[in-house]
Design a protein around this motif. Structure first.
Motif, short mmCIF file in Angstrom:
data_model
loop_
_atom_site.label_atom_id
_atom_site.label_comp_id
_atom_site.label_asym_id
_atom_site.label_seq_id
_atom_site.Cartn_x
_atom_site.Cartn_y
_atom_site.Cartn_z
N TYR A 258 0.78 -1.28 0.05
CA TYR A 258 -0.14 -0.04 0.00
C TYR A 258 0.91 1.26 -0.09
CZ TYR A 258 -3.54 3.36 0.89
OH TYR A 258 -4.17 4.65 0.49
N ASN A 259 1.94 1.21 0.57
CA ASN A 259 2.90 2.50 0.68
C ASN A 259 3.34 2.67 -0.90
OD1 ASN A 259 2.74 3.23 3.47
ND2 ASN A 259 4.44 1.78 4.05
N ASP A 260 3.62 1.73 -1.56
CA ASP A 260 3.81 1.79 -2.84
C ASP A 260 2.96 2.49 -3.77
OD1 ASP A 260 6.44 1.12 -2.74
OD2 ASP A 260 6.01 -0.99 -2.41
N ILE A 261 1.62 1.98 -3.49
CA ILE A 261 0.48 2.42 -4.29
C ILE A 261 0.08 3.77 -3.86
CG2 ILE A 261 -2.18 2.22 -4.19
CD1 ILE A 261 -1.69 -0.84 -3.96
N GLU A 262 0.20 4.23 -2.65
CA GLU A 262 0.11 5.71 -2.50
C GLU A 262 1.26 6.66 -3.11
OE1 GLU A 262 -0.27 6.75 1.65
OE2 GLU A 262 -2.49 6.59 1.67
N CYS A 263 2.32 6.19 -3.16
CA CYS A 263 3.40 6.77 -3.80
C CYS A 263 3.13 6.88 -5.53
CB CYS A 263 4.60 6.18 -3.69
SG CYS A 263 5.44 6.24 -2.09
N LEU A 264 2.55 5.63 -5.87
CA LEU A 264 2.16 5.90 -7.50
C LEU A 264 1.21 6.83 -7.54
CD1 LEU A 264 2.36 5.01 -10.13
CD2 LEU A 264 1.10 2.89 -9.95
N GLN A 265 -0.01 6.91 -6.74
CA GLN A 265 -1.11 7.68 -6.75
C GLN A 265 -0.74 9.05 -6.90
OE1 GLN A 265 -3.40 6.42 -3.31
NE2 GLN A 265 -5.02 5.89 -4.69
N GLU A 266 0.19 9.38 -6.04
CA GLU A 266 0.76 10.66 -5.91
C GLU A 266 1.64 11.12 -7.04
OE1 GLU A 266 4.76 12.46 -3.84
OE2 GLU A 266 3.27 11.64 -2.19
N ALA A 267 2.37 10.15 -7.64
CA ALA A 267 2.97 10.60 -8.86
C ALA A 267 2.31 10.79 -10.00
CB ALA A 267 4.12 9.37 -9.28
N TRP A 268 1.22 9.86 -10.03
CA TRP A 268 0.03 9.85 -11.20
C TRP A 268 -0.76 11.29 -11.25
CZ3 TRP A 268 -5.37 8.52 -11.11
CH2 TRP A 268 -6.07 8.46 -12.30
N PHE A 269 -1.12 11.69 -10.18
CA PHE A 269 -1.83 12.80 -9.67
C PHE A 269 -0.97 14.12 -10.17
CE2 PHE A 269 -2.85 16.44 -7.08
CZ PHE A 269 -4.32 16.52 -7.22
N VAL A 270 0.41 14.11 -9.66
CA VAL A 270 0.97 15.41 -10.13
C VAL A 270 1.31 15.17 -11.63
CG1 VAL A 270 3.57 16.13 -9.91
CG2 VAL A 270 2.25 15.33 -7.87
N ALA A 271 1.50 14.01 -12.12
CA ALA A 271 1.90 13.88 -13.62
C ALA A 271 0.33 14.49 -14.51
CB ALA A 271 1.97 12.60 -14.10
N SER A 272 -0.52 14.15 -13.92
CA SER A 272 -1.95 14.55 -14.46
C SER A 272 -2.37 16.06 -14.56
CB SER A 272 -3.03 13.58 -14.27
OG SER A 272 -3.29 13.94 -12.74
N ARG A 273 -1.88 16.76 -13.31
CA ARG A 273 -2.15 18.10 -13.00
C ARG A 273 -1.57 19.18 -14.00
NH1 ARG A 273 -4.61 19.67 -8.44
NH2 ARG A 273 -4.22 21.70 -9.26
N PHE A 274 -0.15 18.69 -14.48
CA PHE A 274 0.43 19.75 -15.28
C PHE A 274 -0.24 20.22 -16.43
CE2 PHE A 274 4.45 18.50 -12.68
CZ PHE A 274 4.57 19.72 -12.18
#
Length: 775
Positions: free
Chosen positions: A651-667
Motif C-alpha cells: 500500500y505504501n508503494d500504491i500511495e506513492c504511485l497515486q501521488e506521482a500519477w496525480f502530479v503528472a496529470s495536473r501539469f
C-alpha cells in the motif's frame, strides 16, 4: 440472365490492417476518402448488386486483393417478403391497406413555423453582419487614424500604438470570428449500416408503414446500441434538398418491445417526415442552434494558441495584442451565447408541437392505451441499459464483456420486481414541461394520446424480433461497434453471454455486501488496512469474541477515522503537487483560499506519508484487531497463503504511485504563465517518476501468485487488464496514462480478495457461535 451481388463480411483478411486496406483501395481501385471509409471494417454491406457473373468476379477479386473478406452471391429476383407463422407482416399489410388519415396543419401553425424558422435563421446572418461590420470598421480606422489624431504619426512606438496594436489584434480577432462561419461540421456517423436484403420482412414492414403515412421509405437503414430510434436527412444538407431519409434503429428497442410497440415507435419517427415543410424547418432550426451552441461554448485551438503566445513571449507589445484579442474573443462568445439562448427559446415550443403531431401517428397505429405501455417500457429499457452497462464496465476489470448488450438489456428488464415497476410507473407522472424542453413531459404526451381515444389499427403482442432474420448477429455487431467507439481494447475470446457477466457481477457484489456486514459498515476502499504489521502484546492476547466486541464498541469512531484517513490520501496528493511547484519557486494554492506554505505543509505531508496522523494511527490499531480476528478464524499459520496479506505491504508503494500519477496529470491543466516556461520539463519529470513507480510496483506484483482473478499472479492480472504496461517502447507520457488503470486494477484485486476472505470468516464465525460486529 442470372444476376449476382458482391458483399463485404465486415472483417479484414489475415495479414491486412485497416491502414493497408485503405491504401490499397485508394491505389488499386482509385476510390475517394469517403468511399474508402464506407468499405473499411466493420462495414458489412453490399458493395455492388445486379452484376453479371464476370463483373461480380472482377469486383470480388479487387476487394480480396485489397484485403477485404468478401463474397459473391447469386441474387434472387425481388419479390414481396412472404408472411411466416409468427410474423406480424400479414396483419400489418391488411390493417394499413387504407393508409392513415392525414391532417393538414392549421394556417396558424404554419405561420408560427415560418416565423420561428426565419427568426432562427436570422441569428447566424446577424453574426455574419457583425463580423462584416467589424472588418469594415477596422479597415476604416487604419485608413483614417491619422485624421482622428489630427496629424501624421512618426516614430516606432507611436506607429505601434496607433496602427500596429489595433491592426494586429483586430486582424486576429476577425480571423477568430470568421472561423465559426468557415468551420466544418460534426464527425462521421458511427452507427452500422444494415443491408435491406438481409432483413426482407423488416424492409417490407417499413415500406408498408411509410406508404400508409404517405412518405418515401428511407434510403438506408442503420443500427445502433442505444435505446432510441431516429430518422434524419441523409448526409445533412444533401438530404435536406433531396428529401432522402436514413432510419437508425436502436436494437435494445427491438429486443425489449412487442411488434405493436416497436412499429408504433417507427410510426412516430416517420410521422415527423409527414410534415415535409415542418421537417425542413426543424432541420434548419436545429442546425442553427447546434452551430451557435458549438461556437459559443466549445473550446477552440485559437484560445490555447493565444495563451501560449502570451506565456512564451516576453515582449510587452505582443502581450498587449493578445490581451486585447482575448477581450474581443470573450465578447464574441458572449454574443454567440446570447444568440443561442434566444434561438433556442424561440424554437422549443415548436419542437414540442412537432412531437405531439408525431405521437398522433403512433397512437393511430398502436392505440392510445398502448402509448402509455410503450412509454413505460422505454423507461424500463433505458434504466436496464444503464445498469447493464455499469455491470459490464465492472466485469471488464476481470476481462469479461457482454457479447450482446441489446438482448442483455431486454433480459434485465425481465428481472425487475414489482417494486421496480411501481417506481417506474410513478416516474411517468413526475415532471412537467419546462419552457426550455425540446420534448413534452411523458405525462402530457400520455394525456394527449388518451384524448385521441384511438383503438389502434395494429395489434400484435409478438416480439419485435420476429421482424428480423439475423437479429442476434446484428446485436453482436452493434455491441462490438459500441466497444470500438469507447476505445475498449478487447479480444473476441473475452466476449461472453449475459449469464456469465451477470454471475460475475452478482458474485462480486454479494461478496462486497458481505464484507460490509462483516466489518459492521466500517470498511472503506482507501486506505488499505496495514494487516501485515505484527500485533502488539495487548492485542495478541485478545480472545475471539473480545476482539469483535472491541471493534463493535469503537465502530462509530473507526468509521470516522477511516473516512478522515481517506481524505488525507487526497490531501497528500494536493500537497505533493503544490510542493513540486514550490521547489521551483512557483507559487501555488491547495484550494481557493489556502496558499501552499512549505514550513506548515511539508510536516503535514510527512505525517500523512509516515502514518503519523491521529486517523492513521487509529487505523493501525484497527488493523491489529482485524488481523487478530482473522487469526482466530483461519489460524495464524494460514495467513501467509492469503492474498490480502500479500497485497497489504504494497500500500505504501500504491500511495506513492497515486501521488506521482496525480502530479503528472495536473501539469497539463496549468495555465499560469509563470509556470509555462518550466511546464515541459516538469511534466516529463513527473511522467518518468510515475513510470518508475508503476514498473517497481508491477515487478512486486509479478511475484504474488493468485487464483481469484485471471493471470496466474497479481502482475499477470494487471498486465491483462492493461496490455500497454508491457510495451517497453511506450513513452513516459503514454505510460502515465495507463497508471490509472493499474491503480484501479490493484484496488479491485484487493477488494475482491478481502471480500472473499470476509465471506469465509463470516461463515466460520456463524458456525462457531461467534457474534459479529452487527450483533
Amino acid at each position: 440472365m442470372a444476376q449476382y451481388r458482391v458483399k463485404l463480411s465486415g472483417y479484414p483478411l489475415p495479414g491486412h490492417t485497416t491502414e493497408s486496406i485503405a491504401e490499397a483501395l485508394k491505389q488499386q481501385m482509385g476510390l475517394g476518402p469517403a468511399q474508402v471509409r464506407a468499405l473499411l471494417p466493420p462495414a458489412k454491406r453490399v458493395v455492388k448488386a445486379g452484376l453479371d457473373a464476370q463483373e461480380a468476379e472482377r469486383w470480388h477479386q479487387a476487394l480480396t486483393r485489397a484485403g477485404l473478406a468478401a463474397s459473391k452471391e447469386a441474387q434472387a429476383a425481388p419479390a414481396a417478403a412472404p408472411a411466416k407463422p409468427g410474423d406480424p407482416l400479414e396483419s400489418l399489410r391488411s390493417c394499413l391497406a387504407q393508409g392513415f388519415s392525414r391532417r393538414r396543419p392549421s394556417p396558424l401553425y404554419s405561420m408560427h413555423l415560418s416565423v420561428v424558422t426565419i427568426c432562427c435563421v436570422l441569428m447566424p446572418l446577424l453574426y455574419l453582419a457583425l463580423v462584416t461590420g467589424l472588418g469594415y470598421a477596422l479597415y476604416w480606422y487604419l485608413g483614417h487614424a491619422h485624421l482622428l489624431i489630427g496629424r501624421r504619426v512618426h516614430g516606432i512606438w507611436p506607429l505601434l500604438l496607433v496602427y500596429g496594436v489595433p491592426g494586429v489584434s483586430g486582424g486576429i480577432l476577425l480571423l477568430f470570428l470568421a472561423r465559426p462561419i468557415l468551420a466544418g461540421g460534426s464527425g462521421r456517423d458511427r452507427s452500422l449500416t444494415l443491408d435491406p436484403a438481409d432483413e426482407p420482412r423488416l424492409t417490407e414492414a417499413i415500406q408498408v408503414l411509410t406508404g400508409a403515412i404517405g412518405i418515401r421509405p428511407p434510403v438506408a437503414l442503420k443500427m445502433s446500441n442505444q435505446v432510441n430510434a431516429s430518422v434524419h436527412f441523409e448526409g445533412g444538407w444533401p438530404g435536406f434538398f433531396s428529401g432522402r431519409k436514413v432510419l437508425t434503429i436502436g436494437l435494445p428497442l427491438v429486443a425489449g418491445l412487442t411488434s405493436q410497440q416497436f412499429l408504433g415507435v417507427l410510426a412516430h419517427e416517420f410521422g415527423h417526415f409527414a410534415q415535409r415543410f415542418g421537417m425542413r424547418c426543424s432541420f434548419l432550426v436545429n442546425h442553427v442552434n447546434a452551430w451557435l451552441d458549438v461556437r459559443a461554448h466549445q473550446p477552440d485551438p485559437w484560445d490555447e494558441r493565444l495563451q501560449r503566445w502570451a506565456e512564451e513571449s516576453g515582449d510587452t507589445v505582443i502581450r498587449i495584442v493578445v490581451f486585447i484579442t482575448q477581450l474581443g474573443i470573450r465578447a464574441s462568445r458572449m454574443l454567440l451565447h446570447g444568440l443561442f439562448l434566444l434561438s433556442f427559446r424561440l424554437s422549443r415550443s415548436l419542437s414540442r408541437q412537432m412531437e405531439f403531431d408525431a405521437d398522433r401517428y403512433e397512437v393511430m397505429l398502436a392505440g392510445s392505451e398502448n402509448f402509455r405501455e410503450t412509454a413505460l417500457r422505454l423507461r424500463a429499457l433505458s434504466q436496464a441499459f444503464g445498469e447493464i452497462d455499469e455491470q459490464n464496465a465492472r466485469t471488464w476489470r476481470e476481462h469479461k464483456l457482454l457479447r450482446n448488450i441489446p438482448q442483455a438489456a431486454a433480459a434485465h428488464v425481465a428481472t425487475f420486481d414489482t417494486q421496480a415497476w411501481a417506481k417506474l410507473k410513478r416516474s411517468l407522472g413526475y415532471g412537467t414541461t419546462r419552457y426550455w424542453d425540446t420534448h413534452p413531459a411523458d405525462l402530457e404526451r400520455i394525456r394527449s394520446a388518451q384524448d385521441l381515444q384511438a383503438a389502434g389499427l395494429f395489434h400484435d403482442d409478438r416480439p419485435a424480433t420476429t421482424l428480423f432474420e439475423h437479429f442476434a448477429e446484428h446485436c453482436e455487431n452493434a455491441t462490438r461497434a459500441y466497444y470500438r467507439q469507447l476505445g475498449v481494447d478487447y479480444q473476441t475470446a473475452e466476449l461472453c453471454d449475459s449469464q456469465t457477466v451477470t454471475s460475475i457481477h452478482s458474485q462480486r457484489t454479494t461478496a462486497v455486501d458481505d464484507l460490509r456486514r462483516w466489518s459492521g459498515r466500517q470498511w472503506r476502499s482507501l486506505p488499505w488496512l496495514p494487516l501485515q504489521l505484527a500485533l502488539p502484546d495487548a492485542q495478541a492476547q485478545l480472545s475471539w469474541q473480545a476482539c469483535i466486541d472491541e471493534l463493535r464498541q469503537d465502530s462509530p469512531a473507526i468509521a470516522r477515522d477511516w473516512e478522515a484517513a481517506e481524505q488525507e490520501n487526497k490531501r497528500r496528493m494536493r500537497l505533493a503537487f503544490s510542493g513540486t511547484l514550490d521547489r521551483h519557486d512557483i507559487p501555488s494554492h491547495l484550494n481557493r483560499v489556502e496558499a501552499f506554505d512549505e514550513e506548515r505543509h511539508l510536516p503535514e505531508y510527512q505525517r500523512i506519508a509516515e502514518w503519523k496522523t491521529p486517523a492513521r494511527q487509529s487505523l493501525i490499531r484497527v488493523a491489529g484487531l482485524y488481523r487478530r480476528r482473522i487469526e482466530h478464524t483461519l489460524g495464524r499459520e494460514r495467513l501467509v497463503a492469503e492474498l490480502v496479506f500479500a497485497l497489504s505491504p504494497l500500500y505504501n508503494d500504491i500511495e506513492c504511485l497515486q501521488e506521482a500519477w496525480f502530479v503528472a496529470s495536473r501539469f497539463p491543466d496549468s495555465r499560469d504563465p509563470a509556470q509555462h516556461a518550466w511546464l515541459s520539463r516538469f511534466r516529463h519529470d513527473a511522467d518518468v517518476a510515475c513510470q518508475d513507480y508503476a514498473m517497481h510496483l508491477l515487478r512486486k506484483c509479478d511475484g504474488i501468485p493468485q487464483t481469484l482473478l485471471e493471470g496466474g499472479s497479481v502482475g499477470g492480472y494487471l498486465r491483462k487488464r492493461c496490455p500497454r504496461l508491457d510495451h517497453s517502447s511506450a513513452s513516459p507520457r503514454e505510460f502515465a496514462g495507463s497508471a490509472g488503470l493499474l491503480l484501479d486494477g490493484l484496488n479491485y484485486a484487493y477488494q475482491a480478495a478481502l471480500a472473499e476472505l470476509a465471506q469465509r470468516c463470516a461463515e466460520v464465525e456463524r458456525s462457531r457461535g461467534i457474534t459479529g460486529i452487527d450483533g
